[in-house]
Design a protein around this motif. Sequence first.
Motif, mmCIF file in Angstrom:
data_model
loop_
_atom_site.group_PDB
_atom_site.id
_atom_site.type_symbol
_atom_site.label_atom_id
_atom_site.label_comp_id
_atom_site.label_asym_id
_atom_site.label_seq_id
_atom_site.Cartn_x
_atom_site.Cartn_y
_atom_site.Cartn_z
ATOM 1 N N ARG A 5 0.833 -1.211 0.000
ATOM 2 C CA ARG A 5 0.000 0.000 0.000
ATOM 3 C C ARG A 5 0.869 1.264 0.000
ATOM 4 O O ARG A 5 0.655 2.198 -0.750
ATOM 5 N N ASP B 83 1.321 4.026 -3.022
ATOM 6 C CA ASP B 83 1.062 5.438 -2.713
ATOM 7 C C ASP B 83 2.247 6.302 -3.123
ATOM 8 O O ASP B 83 2.095 7.334 -3.778
ATOM 9 N N ALA C 233 -2.455 3.940 -8.820
ATOM 10 C CA ALA C 233 -3.802 3.813 -8.254
ATOM 11 C C ALA C 233 -4.474 2.488 -8.619
ATOM 12 O O ALA C 233 -5.632 2.259 -8.273
ATOM 13 N N ASN C 234 -3.753 1.606 -9.322
ATOM 14 C CA ASN C 234 -4.341 0.330 -9.748
ATOM 15 C C ASN C 234 -4.736 -0.525 -8.543
ATOM 16 O O ASN C 234 -3.881 -0.929 -7.761
ATOM 17 N N PRO C 235 -6.047 -0.837 -8.366
ATOM 18 C CA PRO C 235 -6.466 -1.603 -7.183
ATOM 19 C C PRO C 235 -6.219 -3.104 -7.344
ATOM 20 O O PRO C 235 -6.385 -3.871 -6.397
ATOM 21 N N TYR D 160 -3.648 -5.077 -7.497
ATOM 22 C CA TYR D 160 -2.645 -5.791 -6.675
ATOM 23 C C TYR D 160 -3.248 -6.231 -5.343
ATOM 24 O O TYR D 160 -3.225 -7.413 -4.989
ATOM 25 N N LEU D 161 -3.804 -5.243 -4.606
ATOM 26 C CA LEU D 161 -4.304 -5.577 -3.274
ATOM 27 C C LEU D 161 -5.575 -6.431 -3.366
ATOM 28 O O LEU D 161 -5.798 -7.311 -2.527
ATOM 29 N N ASP D 162 -6.374 -6.177 -4.413
ATOM 30 C CA ASP D 162 -7.590 -6.976 -4.584
ATOM 31 C C ASP D 162 -7.243 -8.455 -4.794
ATOM 32 O O ASP D 162 -7.896 -9.348 -4.268
#
Lengths: 388, 318
Positions: B47, B51, B56-58, B60-62
């Motif tokens: 994260r 940052d 801003a690509n979600p 990875y964490l998703d």
Amino acid sequence: MLKSQAAIAGIGATEFSKDSGRSELRLAAEAVFAALDDAGLDPAEVDGMVTFTQDANQEIAVAREIGAGELTFFSRVEYGGGAACGTVAHAAMAVATGMARTVVCYRAFNERSGRRFGQPDARLGGQPTSQGLEMSWHVPFGLMTPAAWVAMFARRYMHAYGVTSEDFGRVAVAMRRHAATNPAAWFHGRPLTLEEHQASRWIVEPLHLFDCCQESDGAVALVVTSAERARDLRRSPALITAAAQGSGEGQMMMTSYYRDDMSGLPEMSVVGRRLWEMSGLGPADVQTAILYDHFTPFVLAQLEELGFCGRGEAAGFVRDGGIELGGRLPVNPNGGQLGEAYIHGMNGIAEAVRQVRGTSANQVPGVRNVLVTAGTGVPTSGLVLSAG
Amino acid sequence: MTGATPGATPGPDPADDELRELAAKQAALGEVRGTPAADPVNAPMIRHWLDAMGDANPAYLDRGVAPPAMAQVWTMQGVRPRGKVSTPVDDVLAALEARGYTGVVATNCEQTYHRYARLGERLTPATRFAGLAGPKRTALGEGYFATWNVTWYADGDEPVAEMMFRVLKFRPRTRTGTAPAGRREPYPLRPAVNGDTAFFWEGVSRGELRVQSCADCGRLRHPPGPLCPHCRSADRSYVTASGEGTVYSYVVHHHPPVPGRRTPFVVAVVELPEGVRIVGNVVDCPPEDVRVGLPVRVTYRAMDDDLVLPQWTPREPR
């Protein structure tokens, strides 16, 4: 209490020049002879001597040269031009306490033809003495001349109070006006206009050439003895109504940039408060003042620290000839160090004595008390001299 | 990344043979395993990295995977390495340093990604020294190009990412450019240094602006001294200043000439947010643009081979 116990009974000086052509010891001896002659005293009566730490002539060497005998008091005062009035303070203390009866204060140098204080000296920060270490926070950055050290204060003072270079220039113009009618002054017959001041080259911004005092060869000596004895001597005495030395919190030599305020001279405030307290007098009680003027901005700061005007008001005080002859407080009627000579403040003390005697080339009418100060930006000293 | 241009090869030097021998020896070691990562691949670090990079690509964490370009991040030594494990590269770089090739600039970095690293996997790096080329004449000075490969393995022996890295180790040119091995003209305005002030000048030579602090009462003090004037403690420490400041006062020196300096130059009293003032030059700024209140940032200038001075440069574009 030291008040009025001692007096300056004699003053003497060499000519003020740019190249004396003789040794500093000879200049010292000549000035001491002149001061003793002025007082009507024989060299054999001298039993005490005081000079500046910076003076190259030891007390014993001057004593030998003038044919003095035994000495019972000798002392040196530190911190450059801040020592000037301090030599008289030490002499007065010696006389008041019985350490000596006839004390000579002197300062002699070939400051123009010999070692010039205004020139950079790469050795200033060289040794790990307390002063060498202090200098080492400044010298490596090329901040190493008196003009530069003072300019740093001047810039902050301008910023704090909206003061301009022309306000500084008015001090130079006043001093040169006084010197113009003093035959002993280097700038005798050579007044300065504000336009000439403004057009002069930069030395260290915000200081122009004519914000900086001249460099001189010469010597001045003073004879201090008890007030009682002085009254019986040849000249009317200049009573030492008050004498003080002072250093401020966080004090340094010329570079006190680290304490809360950089727009004043706290060490001169110490001296001023002591002088007014000891003498029982105030700014309204002096008819003329000798303010140390190696650089013009500090004349303004001194007017404020000594209580002649409020904080930030000195620029207004010097407008319209405020510190000129005939003004609200004539400052340095001899022309000061900007106009007469740079003898490390000692020529100013001699002028104060003349003003008290009523014998100055630029005599201020009705002088009863004169305030005198010494070097600014350094631990310093001051005197109140009075007719007695 | 390209920071230097390889050029013609100068004449033979016995020292070159020694370096080539060492390089061959280190290359022969093959791949050497390093210390496993201190932490497994984890969401907080991902994260922060996203940052910092402005990514801003979600996805990875998703999906619970790390951005491939983070490969190096998982096994970085940190600012204060503990128990450093050596790699085959270290001896080569040390030998180059010892021969005067003290400058370094990264010239190439190529990464190959085999698959995403997943949350919870602990990566282990392995380094192989690939080769040494030189000496070469470059715009920066004479030097050697050193190349090595790092492979990151996941918990088993499955490679996740690889990187080829190349640096130029060079002999910095002297200012005059005449004698490559010669020393610069000594700067004449040297500070006196003693045990009370050495920490400051050591800091400056490492690019740190150190302010004395009392180890007992915590008060800061500049210029420093042997004792704390507030609590009498002789137990001294220091803090590293942020390096930002504001011009409190300044002068422009024109006359007389000052040894080691070209006039006009600016000297300022700089006020630090830490609460102390310090004197230094304002550089990279025309004297007429300096003013009381100018925001400045510290910069470090080598005055000769031994002395570094902290100086100040405007913080905002002018």
